[in-house]
Each structure stands twice: as structure tokens, then as C-alpha cells.
Design a protein around this motif. Structure first.
Motif, PDB file in Angstrom:
ATOM      1  N   HIS A  99      -9.564  10.481  -1.638  1.00  0.00           N
ATOM      2  CA  HIS A  99      -9.775  11.909  -1.894  1.00  0.00           C
ATOM      3  C   HIS A  99     -11.122  12.109  -2.572  1.00  0.00           C
ATOM      4  O   HIS A  99     -11.479  11.362  -3.467  1.00  0.00           O
ATOM      5  CB  HIS A  99      -8.678  12.453  -2.818  1.00  0.00           C
ATOM      6  CG  HIS A  99      -7.362  12.574  -2.127  1.00  0.00           C
ATOM      7  ND1 HIS A  99      -6.749  13.772  -1.922  1.00  0.00           N
ATOM      8  CD2 HIS A  99      -6.557  11.641  -1.589  1.00  0.00           C
ATOM      9  CE1 HIS A  99      -5.617  13.575  -1.283  1.00  0.00           C
ATOM     10  NE2 HIS A  99      -5.476  12.283  -1.077  1.00  0.00           N
TER      11      HIS A  99
ATOM     12  N   LEU B 130      -0.382  11.275   5.175  1.00  0.00           N
ATOM     13  CA  LEU B 130      -1.411  10.255   5.394  1.00  0.00           C
ATOM     14  C   LEU B 130      -0.958   8.903   4.873  1.00  0.00           C
ATOM     15  O   LEU B 130      -1.159   7.880   5.523  1.00  0.00           O
ATOM     16  CB  LEU B 130      -2.718  10.672   4.719  1.00  0.00           C
ATOM     17  CG  LEU B 130      -3.544  11.704   5.467  1.00  0.00           C
ATOM     18  CD1 LEU B 130      -4.709  12.151   4.624  1.00  0.00           C
ATOM     19  CD2 LEU B 130      -4.041  11.149   6.783  1.00  0.00           C
ATOM     20  N   ALA B 131      -0.339   8.914   3.684  1.00  0.00           N
ATOM     21  CA  ALA B 131       0.140   7.647   3.122  1.00  0.00           C
ATOM     22  C   ALA B 131       1.167   7.026   4.059  1.00  0.00           C
ATOM     23  O   ALA B 131       1.143   5.829   4.325  1.00  0.00           O
ATOM     24  CB  ALA B 131       0.746   7.892   1.746  1.00  0.00           C
TER      25      ALA B 131
ATOM     26  N   VAL C 279      -6.372   5.892   1.644  1.00  0.00           N
ATOM     27  CA  VAL C 279      -6.653   7.323   1.791  1.00  0.00           C
ATOM     28  C   VAL C 279      -7.476   7.743   0.575  1.00  0.00           C
ATOM     29  O   VAL C 279      -7.019   7.614  -0.554  1.00  0.00           O
ATOM     30  CB  VAL C 279      -5.345   8.133   1.839  1.00  0.00           C
ATOM     31  CG1 VAL C 279      -5.656   9.619   1.962  1.00  0.00           C
ATOM     32  CG2 VAL C 279      -4.479   7.666   2.989  1.00  0.00           C
TER      33      VAL C 279
ATOM     34  N   GLN D 169      -0.570   5.629   7.133  1.00  0.00           N
ATOM     35  CA  GLN D 169      -1.343   4.423   6.889  1.00  0.00           C
ATOM     36  C   GLN D 169      -0.450   3.242   6.553  1.00  0.00           C
ATOM     37  O   GLN D 169      -0.851   2.107   6.695  1.00  0.00           O
ATOM     38  CB  GLN D 169      -2.347   4.707   5.767  1.00  0.00           C
ATOM     39  CG  GLN D 169      -3.608   3.907   5.817  1.00  0.00           C
ATOM     40  CD  GLN D 169      -4.405   4.108   7.091  1.00  0.00           C
ATOM     41  OE1 GLN D 169      -3.908   4.574   8.100  1.00  0.00           O
ATOM     42  NE2 GLN D 169      -5.648   3.713   7.070  1.00  0.00           N
ATOM     43  N   ALA D 170       0.790   3.519   6.105  1.00  0.00           N
ATOM     44  CA  ALA D 170       1.707   2.434   5.733  1.00  0.00           C
ATOM     45  C   ALA D 170       2.569   2.032   6.919  1.00  0.00           C
ATOM     46  O   ALA D 170       3.648   1.490   6.752  1.00  0.00           O
ATOM     47  CB  ALA D 170       2.578   2.875   4.569  1.00  0.00           C
TER      48      ALA D 170
ATOM     49  N   SER E 198      -1.400  14.508   1.810  1.00  0.00           N
ATOM     50  CA  SER E 198      -1.468  13.190   1.180  1.00  0.00           C
ATOM     51  C   SER E 198      -0.241  12.364   1.537  1.00  0.00           C
ATOM     52  O   SER E 198      -0.355  11.182   1.857  1.00  0.00           O
ATOM     53  CB  SER E 198      -1.545  13.333  -0.334  1.00  0.00           C
ATOM     54  OG  SER E 198      -2.546  14.225  -0.675  1.00  0.00           O
TER      55      SER E 198
ATOM     56  N   TYR F 135       0.845  -1.197   0.000  1.00  0.00           N
ATOM     57  CA  TYR F 135       0.000   0.000   0.000  1.00  0.00           C
ATOM     58  C   TYR F 135       0.877   1.243   0.000  1.00  0.00           C
ATOM     59  O   TYR F 135       0.769   2.091   0.856  1.00  0.00           O
ATOM     60  CB  TYR F 135      -0.927  -0.008   1.196  1.00  0.00           C
ATOM     61  CG  TYR F 135      -0.333  -0.624   2.434  1.00  0.00           C
ATOM     62  CD1 TYR F 135      -0.550  -1.965   2.724  1.00  0.00           C
ATOM     63  CD2 TYR F 135       0.466   0.122   3.294  1.00  0.00           C
ATOM     64  CE1 TYR F 135      -0.001  -2.537   3.841  1.00  0.00           C
ATOM     65  CE2 TYR F 135       1.016  -0.452   4.416  1.00  0.00           C
ATOM     66  CZ  TYR F 135       0.772  -1.785   4.686  1.00  0.00           C
ATOM     67  OH  TYR F 135       1.321  -2.337   5.794  1.00  0.00           O
ATOM     68  N   GLY F 136       1.830   1.274  -0.930  1.00  0.00           N
ATOM     69  CA  GLY F 136       2.823   2.350  -0.965  1.00  0.00           C
ATOM     70  C   GLY F 136       2.192   3.716  -0.882  1.00  0.00           C
ATOM     71  O   GLY F 136       2.455   4.487   0.037  1.00  0.00           O
TER      72      GLY F 136
ATOM     73  N   PRO G 134      -1.560   4.703  -1.146  1.00  0.00           N
ATOM     74  CA  PRO G 134      -2.939   4.348  -1.484  1.00  0.00           C
ATOM     75  C   PRO G 134      -3.818   5.593  -1.625  1.00  0.00           C
ATOM     76  O   PRO G 134      -4.616   5.917  -0.769  1.00  0.00           O
ATOM     77  CB  PRO G 134      -3.380   3.476  -0.307  1.00  0.00           C
ATOM     78  CG  PRO G 134      -2.495   3.898   0.826  1.00  0.00           C
ATOM     79  CD  PRO G 134      -1.304   4.608   0.265  1.00  0.00           C
TER      80      PRO G 134
END
Lengths: 378, 592
Positions: A84, B177-178, A82, B181-182, B174, A42-43, A45
Motif C-alpha cells: 500500500h 488481494l491477500a 500487497v 495472493q495466498a 486488501s 503470507y497470511g 502480506p
């Protein structure tokens, strides 16, 4: 004659050896790559969801369908992505079908009528742009309605049905309905405030939990509306008004004339009068003005009485109060905060209070006196 | 010519013999004669069969072995299973697939998401909402707060609204958040994350000055309310039991804040919000003045105002005389103490989701003369929800210096530099004087030392007579005082006068204390004016008294501090004073 040489080599040991060797090689081949530091799956997402897409996770707006994830035993679900939402691109125009605008139909459901569902299925707006939301009170009546509704849903939403709705959400209310909902009791003046406050809470719960970020229009449709033109959504949206309400009538059997006739049903759509304003000023802050009761003559102009069955169905009038039996609202009106006040707001409550609150936020309500939807006759 | 006795066929009549022949046989034999042996019709030549047919068995066995091997491998290594291919294949083959994978019906019972005081045990989901605009500088801090939250992360859904941002908020958000979440530990990953991008086209400037200007307040609050409502209506789900509103510019907050607020089991609850200040502004200050209790004055004021007017707290224009949560803080008070409030501030609000579900929102219009979070509090009260503040549970907002503060800081910086320069100059001069003094003084000191030794010898020699010794002591004491007076009088060359620390210290101390003492007074008045701006004018009666007392204390403290500092700085000097005193004493003694 000699046996061909090729056949002679075909003995099972050869195959077993070859297979074993192959597995051995492959084992090392894959086994090694497993040792390598692999990139996280999930590099980045980042997803962009549009109103028609199916979300990839169950944790997603209920107004969207989602893809089921099948997990093996012991497998941990990947973290939700994530997502948008470009809400600048959520439009509300007079051509909703052309612009692929999604519509959310919300129904507070106390009793389930088969005719209601049949009518809903006949709506000609593309069903993949329609999401449905229901809120059903607790208790026995509610359970029965839920059962009946779910029965119809399983048929309509079968994967084989090309015309199924984008998504359906059923909410069960957290509190019991305040009073028994028989027709006579329901309309008694004293019970009105409490009943309509509970109704407002139900409507708000439904609205604010299901609205989601992709909805363009919200159509409030009561569960006892059993007949509408199939093009209801397109017709109402084509006026491009923030809040638009058709005239709600009722078909009944006139015993005197021995024929089916229509009569006005919903009296909550009105244009305000000085009398009503004067009454409001004299009232205490917790009292409400109600329409359609002899005890309280407001002299408001009611849309129900402006109907002309042969008139132009596109005729518009400005309204100050609206009824909730059928009501098309631009989602941004609700997003700005216009809700159904469960308390007296300028002495108005529920849908009438909603029109007032929308007005305070700078939105106007419009009525279509010659465009009809029909209410069930108890 | 009959060559055969039983023949007769040759001359026409068949079957004339003892064994009649079938006519067909006769015909065929009569017309053709085939010499090919039958076996060539049965067998094909060897090379006519192709290689595939010949080795079909072999290929089948090989294929079977390969397939079995692959299956075995897939069994052992699930990673090589072509999961991506299978649905595609089935889609092509059977014409089903996607629609079977898609779930369209959801069922929720709202009775399960009412919110309780121990939500983390009952796996209650929280929606954390953060409206952002040009917030990029604060984001890393905000994300470190998120990581530190002790509430189970998988139960927290995040929702951000990014609007009208001119900086890189959205890209930074972004990325962060990435990254969030990772996280390698799947338990550290959060639930649903929605980033909502919506521009409202506001022209309102977000810098500190214009943000807090009175005129801009009403429209600013209304547009903030709009943004909050859009965020909430897009992000609230039927699964949420709680909603937590948090500003990104909170600098310090307990990691357990969600649990701490939840434990009170109130419908709407807010902590106290203060902000740290630089020392010259008093160290700390109440920040969020939107959490208050309603007052009679404010209600009366509200009645006189226009329908669209919005009462904003913290401005002299509206004196509301309301008790503010912020001013009731006691740093040593019980953090669990509750206070009923009517308006709430938006820095950190924990509310049960049912509050929002039943319709309470942030009015973007004047609701009972209030908008945004204050209106939210009012509306929640109107719907009979409990609205509570915790006066002694404090979180700290980031300190952003205002334009006044920045100017003041610049002035201070300049003053500090001037003082440093002055001090350096004085230091130089003193060093110079010192060195001069020392050059004369070194020889003298030696002589003095010798004289002292001699005097001591003389004294020990004379020690047999006790009375004489006592007399001598008395003389030393007496002359000590006298010598001092003489010293200051007689040494009227500038050098010695300046160097005399006894004279120097008070004047220096006074001078030095004067400067810092002026500073706090300034700064306090600055702070006071700040307060006036931020407070309700209604607080003015109470406040200035407090402020005055505080001011006095602060001035005194500052003076004391300055003196102390000065004394420490000159700590080297007194030893020299002592030395010189001793010197004088010895001289006197020698004279005796």
C-alpha cells in the motif's frame, strides 16, 4: 587407588546411543509438527512502504532500494506482497529535509563527465533520500557512457559507503539517437525538431518508469552540468514552486582577456512575447518555434540575459518556457500528466512544451535569474 | 664444645672441615628447620579441584555431541535453522548486514520490453491498472475475472488507485488481494501488487445520473484523467511491455482477452463494449461511445470551440456525426476485424507500455478539445501510434438501471400486478360460472351421451342403405354450422355467452395483446430517448429510422407473443368447445 566411577561410564557407545535417541525424539517432535496444517506464511502480506524503506521484493518501484532474496536450490520465491502506498502522505514542502521528502534526480546521459559525478556526490541533500535515474541511448557512445557510469557507481554505491544514494536505475533506450550528437550538428536549426523529439521521448521514458509512488520532487539535471551549489535541492525547494529553474551559465576561457569568464548557456527559459505568439499563429500545426536562432526572431525575454551576478539569488520571475539543464519539479506536476511533448504542442516541444502543458494543467513555472548552475564547455 | 670432629661450625668458622659448606646452606640450616615433606607442596588435596574441572572432558564431549546433533538436525530439517537469528547475530558482531543485503542499482534495457504479439511466450509483463472509487459492490466480480485470466498470472502486475471512497472499498480490496495472493498454487499468484491511496477531494457524485449528466462531464472526465495519470505514473515500471486498463464494472469478458487483444500487435487496442438490458429495453445496447473515428464535422466543431472546451461523445449538445465502434457491431461478424479509431473508451484498453513511456497519457486538460481516454487516443495518434478498435469483439458492461429505468420498472411492476389481479378476478368469475354451468350440465351430458349412443345404434342399423347414410352425413354437416349460429343467438343469457370461448378468444387476445404491445412501444421510446442521450446527436438521423423499424418489428413480435401466450393459457378451453360442438351435433343428429 580406584578410577572414579564417572569416568568409567564415559565410553563412546553411551554417547552414540544418547545422540541417536535424542535425534529419534526430536525427529518425532518436529516430524509431527510438520504434519500439522500450518498457517500460510503470507497470511496477510500488507505492507506500507515509505520513501526511505527498502522494498522486500525485486518487483518494486525502481526509486526504492530492495532487499536481495536468497533462495535455496529448488525453493520457490514467495509471491510478492500487497503493498500500500499512501500518496496523501507524499508531501512537497519548502522544508524537504525536515519532512524527509525524497528526490529523484533524472539525467538523460549521452556522454559521461567525471565532473558531473563528482558534483553529484557533493550535493548536500541527504543521499538516502536521493534516487538517481539515467537513460542512455543505444550505440557505441552509449555503451562507453554506461561503462564509465557503472565504474563510478560501483565505487559510490559500495555497501561500505555510508553516503550512498538510495537507488540508481540505468535505462538503455530502445532506439538509436536520430543524429550524431556533435556540438555543431546538435544545434543546427533543421535537426532541432527531430533531436528534441527524441530527447522528449527519452525524458518521458525515464520519468514515467522510475517516478514511482514515493517521490516528492523530480530534479532534471543534464549530464553536462558540472557545477552546482551543493545545497541546490534545498535552495530550489525552499521557494516552494511547482516548477523552478535556475539560470544555466557556462565557464569558459576568454582568450582576449586571458581569464576564466562566464557566459549564458541555456536560452530555453523565457517569458513569452506577442511577436512569438503572432509567429505561432501563422505557423502550421507541425511547426515549432525555437529560441536562440537568428532565422526566427521571437523577441521573447530570455532569463539568461536577466542575470545579475551580484544580485539577490532568491529573485523570482514567472516563466512561460523552461530549459531542462537543471529543473526542479514537484512530482505531482508530472503525475497530473505534464510531460515533455515529443510533438509540437502549441508550437513548442520538449522542455518548453512541458512548461506549456503544465500551464494548461494549472501549474506555473518560476525562474531564478540570479542563481547559477554551470554547463560543461566543449 | 666440639662434638664433631669435622665440624667447627658451631664455634664460628664454617668450612673448617675437610668439606667446606656453602654459606647459604649453613645459614638456612642454622636458622630454620622444616619438617614438611616435599610431596605436600606438589599435590593439592583432592577436594580442592572443583567438579567442573574434574569433568571438563566429559562436558566437552557432551557439548560436542549436542552441537553435532543440532547440525545434523539442521541438515535434515532446514526449517529449524535459525535463519532469523543469524543476520541479527552477524549484525551485532561485525557491524555489517543490512546494507550488504540491500540492492541499490538496477539496469534495464528498454529494447527488451517493446511488446510483441505473443507476449505470453516471451514472458512479457503486463501492468493491469484499475482506478476505483466506491467500487466495493463490483470488486468480487472483478476478482473472479482476474482469477479467470488465462495470461500467466505471475506476469501480471496489478495496480489500483483508491480515491475519495466513502464505502469499504479499501478494506475489501486488501482482503481480496491477500486472498488472491495466498493462492495455494504459487503459479496462480500475481506479480507486483500496488494499492495506491490518494484522495483528490472531488465532490463529483458517482451515481449513474450525475455521472452521465452533460454539465458534469468535462470536469468529471478531467478528474478521472488525473486519477488515471497518477495511477500510471506510480505503477509503470521499466519491466512492463504492456499496460491494460480495465474498469471493475465489466460483467462479461473472455478469459483470453489479454491474448486476444495482444495478438493484433497494435499500440493501442480496444474491444467493443456493450451492455445487456432487460427485455423491455431491447435486450442489449451499445455502452462505450468513446471509441470513434474522427469526422469532418467534429473537426470543424472543435475549431469553433473555446480552448478549454471538451467535446464529450453521446450528448445532443455536440453533434459530431462520428462513426462509433459500438454501432458497427455485428454479433456474427469476424471478431478479429480491426477498425482505425481516433478516440478510445476506457473500459478495456490494451496498450504497449512504450506508448505510455513516450509520454502519451490521459489529458486532464482539453487536448485537441478532448480529455481523458478520448484525449489519450488523440494524443497516441498525434505521436503516430496505431489506435485500433475491434467492432465485433465484444465485452459486456454491467447494467446499472438509471433513475428513469428504475421508475419505469416500478411502473411496469405495478401494471403487472394490476394485470395479474384482473386476471385472477376473471379466473375466479370463470371458475364460478364453470362450476354453475357444470352443475346443470352434468345430467344433460349423460342424457346427451345416451342419445348419442342411441343415434349411433340407429345409424348402424340404417347403414345398409349407403345412400341414406350419405344423406344423413350431409345433414349433420349442414346443421353443424346452423347450430353454431343458433347457439350464439339463442344463448343470450350472460353465462353461456361469456363462456363461449370462440367469442372469448379474439376479444381476450386483442385485449391482452394491447397491453404488452403498448409496453414495448413505451420501452422502445424510452430506449430511444436513452439512445438520444447517449448517442451523438449526429446519429439521430440514422438511428431513428432504424429504431422505427426495430420498433415495428418489436411491436409485432410482442403482439404475436402475447396472442400465443393467451392461446396457450386458454388451451384448456377449446377442448370444451369441441365437446359442446359435438354435443350440438349429436342433438341435431338425434332430432333427425
Amino acid at each position: 587407588m580406584a578410577v572414579p566411577r564417572s569416568l568409567r561410564r564415559n565410553n563412546p557407545i553411551t554417547y552414540i546411543l544418547a545422540g541417536g535417541l535424542c535425534i529419534f525424539f526430536l525427529y518425532f517432535f518436529f516430524g509431527d509438527s510438520a504434519q500439522l496444517p500450518s498457517l500460510p506464511k503470507y497470511g496477510a502480506p500488507r505492507q506500507l512502504l515509505k520513501s526511505k524503506d527498502a522494498a522486500s521484493n525485486e518487483l518494486s518501484p525502481p526509486s526504492l532500494p530492495f532487499k536481495k532474496t536468497k533462495l535455496q536450490e529448488g525453493e520457490v520465491a514467495p509471491p510478492p506482497p500487497v503493498v500500500h502506498y499512501h500518496m496523501n502522505n507524499v508531501t512537497t514542502t519548502s522544508d524537504p529535509v525536515g519532512n524527509r521528502e525524497s528526490v529523484l534526480i533524472l539525467t538523460p546521459l549521452a556522454r559521461f563527465y567525471e565532473e558531473y559525478w563528482d558534483n553529484l556526490c557533493r550535493i548536500s541533500y541527504p543521499h538516502d533520500l536521493i534516487s538517481l535515474g539515467f537513460i542512455i541511448p543505444k550505440g557505441r557512445d552509449g555503451n562507453l557512457a554506461t561503462l564509465q557510469l557503472q565504474e563510478r557507481i560501483t565505487k559510490t554505491q559500495a555497501p561500505t559507503n555510508k553516503n550512498r544514494f538510495a537507488s540508481i536505475t540505468i535505462l538503455r533506450q530502445d532506439s538509436e539517437p536520430p543524429v550524431a550528437q556533435t556540438e555543431s550538428e546538435r544545434h543546427a536549426l533543421g535537426a532541432q525538431k527531430e533531436r528534441r523529439a527524441a530527447m522528449s521521448r527519452a525524458r518521458n521514458s525515464l520519468l514515467f518508469t522510475i517516478l514511482g509512488p514515493t517521490t516528492s520532487w523530480v530534479l532534471w539535471l543534464d549530464s553536462d552540468i558540472i557545477e552546482t551549489p551543493p545545497s541546490l535541492i534545498q535552495d530550489l525547494a525552499s521557494h516552494d514552486k511547482a516548477i523552478i529553474v535556475p539560470n544555466c551559465f557556462q565557464r569558459y576561457y576568454n582568450k582576449d582577456k586571458e581569464a576564466m569568464e562566464v557566459r549564458p548557456y541555456d536560452f530555453n527559459s523565457w517569458i513569452d512575447s506577442p511577436t512569438a505568439k503572432g509567429l505561432g499563429e501563422k505557423m502550421g500545426p507541425d511547426e515549432i518555434l525555437l529560441e536562440g536562432y537568428a532565422e526566427m526572431a521571437t523577441y521573447r525575454s530570455l532569463m539568461a540575459y536577466m542575470a545579475d551576478t551580484n544580485g539577490d539569488p532568491r529573485r523570482e520571475i514567472d516563466l512561460d518556457g523552461v530549459g531542462g539543464t537543471a529543473l526542479l519539479v514537484k512530482a505531482e506536476v508530472h503525475r497530473d500528466g505534464a510531460m515533455f511533448p515529443p510533438f509540437p504542442f502549441y508550437h513548442l516541444i520538449e522542455t518548453e512544451g512541458f512548461a506549456k502543458m503544465a500551464q494548461r494543467l494549472g501549474w506555473r513555472a518560476t525562474g531564478l535569474p540570479n542563481y547559477f548552475v554551470y554547463h560543461y564547455d566543449e | 664444645m666440639n662434638r664433631h670432629g669435622y665440624g667447627g661450625g658451631a664455634n664460628g668458622q664454617a668450612g673448617n672441615g675437610a668439606y667446606p659448606l656453602s654459606p647459604t646452606f649453613v645459614e638456612s640450616r642454622g636458622r630454620t628447620f622444616n619438617i614438611r615433606p616435599d610431596k605436600y607442596e606438589k599435590y593439592q588435596p583432592r577436594n580442592a579441584r572443583n567438579a567442573f574441572q574434574r569433568r571438563r572432558g566429559l562436558f566437552m564431549r557432551l557439548g560436542g555431541a549436542l552441537a553435532a546433533m543440532l547440525l545434523l538436525l539442521m541438515f535434515f530439517f532446514p526449517s529449524i535453522r535459525p535463519t532469523a537469528i543469524i543476520p541479527a547475530l552477524s549484525l551485532g558482531l561485525f557491524g555489517v548486514g543490512e546494507e550488504w543485503q540491500i540492492e541499490t542499482v538496477r539496469y534495464y534495457d528498454l529494447a527488451n520490453v517493446g511488446g510483441t504479439s505473443r507476449g505470453w511466450e516471451r514472458e512479457e509483463r503486463i501492468l493491469l491498472c484499475a482506478p476505483l472509487r466506491d467500487a466495493a459492490p463490483h470488486l468480487p466480480m472483478f476478482f473472479s475475472h482476474l482469477r479467470n485470466l488465462t495470461y500467466p498470472h505471475n506476469l501480471i502486475d496489478l495496480a489500483f488507485l483508491v480515491g475519495d471512497s466513502k464505502d469499504n472499498t479499501i478494506t475489501l480490496l486488501s482482503d481480496l488481494l491477500a486472498e488472491l495472493q495466498a493462492h495455494e498454487d504459487p503459479k496462480k499468484a500475481f506479480g507486483e501488487i500496488s494499492v495506491i491511496e490518494k484522495d483528490f477531494g472531488q465532490k463529483v457524485n458517482q451515481d449513474v445520473e450525475s455521472r452521465h449528466g452533460f454539465a458534469a462531464q468535462a470536469s468529471r472526465r478531467k478528474s478521472m484523467a488525473q486519477a488515471r495519470n497518477w495511477l500510471l505514473s506510480a505503477a509503470l515500471r521499466p519491466t512492463h511491455s504492456w499496460v491494460y486498463w480495465r474498469d471493475v464494472d465489466v460483467e462479461t469478458a473472455p478469459f483470453t482477452i489479454l491474448e486476444d487483444l495482444m495478438r493484433h500487435n497494435k499500440d493501442v487496442i480496444v474491444p467493443n463494449v456493450w451492455r445487456p438490458l432487460p427485455d423491455w429495453l431491447g435486450g442489449e445496447q451499445p455502452y462505450d461511445l468513446n471509441s470513434w473515428q474522427e469526422s469532418e464535422t467534429a473537426l470543424a466543431l472543435a475549431d469553433t470551440l473555446d480552448e478549454d472546451a471538451v467535446i464529450v461523445e453521446g450528448y445532443a449538445e455536440y453533434a459530431t456525426w462520428r462513426p462509433h465502434l459500438a454501432y458497427l457491431r455485428d454479433p456474427y461478424g469476424d471478431p478479429d476485424m480491426e477498425m482505425e479509431i481516433d478516440g478510445v473508451g476506457g473500459v478495456s484498453i490494451l496498450a504497449k507500455a512504450k506508448v505510455f513511456r513516450s509520454g502519451v497519457h490521459f489529458p486532464a486538460f482539453s487536448f485537441e478539445k478532448h480529455a481523458e481516454t478520448e484525449g489519450f487516443g488523440k494524443m497516441a495518434k498525434r505521436m503516430q501510434f496505431s489506435v485500433v478498435g475491434l467492432p465485433h469483439y465484444t465485452i459486456w458492461h454491467l447494467y446499472e438501471p438509471s433513475v428513469d429505468d428504475i421508475r419505469h420498472m416500478e411502473e411496469m411492476e405495478q401494471e403487472r400486478k394490476a394485470r395479474e389481479q384482473e386476471e385472477n378476478a376473471r379466473q375466479d368469475r370463470m371458475d364460478k360460472i364453470n362450476s354453475q354451468f357444470d352443475t346443470d350440465g352434468a345430467g344433460q351430458w349423460e342424457k346427451d351421451k345416451q342419445a348419442l349412443d342411441e343415434a349411433q345404434k340407429a345409424a348402424t342399423a340404417a347403414a345398409d342403405d349407403e345412400k341414406a347414410a350419405a344423406e344423413a352425413d350431409a345433414i349433420v354437416v349442414a346443421t353443424d354450422e346452423a347450430s353454431e349460429v343458433r347457439h350464439t343467438e339463442s344463448d343470450n343469457d350472460g353465462k353461456a355467452k361469456i363462456i363461449d370461448p370462440l367469442a372469448e378468444v379474439p376479444s381476450l387476445g386483442g385485449g391482452a395483446a394491447q397491453a404488452p404491445a403498448e409496453k414495448p412501444r413505451d420501452s422502445i421510446s424510452g430506449m430511444k430517448s436513452h439512445d438520444e442521450k447517449k448517442d451523438a446527436a449526429g446519429q439521430l438521423v440514422n438511428k431513428p429510422n432504424n429504431a422505427a423499424v426495430e420498433k415495428k418489428e418489436k411491436v409485432a413480435a410482442a403482439q404475436a407473443r402475447a396472442q400465443e401466450r393467451q392461446q396457450n393459457k386458454e388451451a384448456g378451453e377449446p377442448s370444451e368447445t369441441a365437446k359442446r360442438d359435438q354435443r350440438h351435433k349429436v342433438k341435431e343428429a338425434a332430432n333427425l
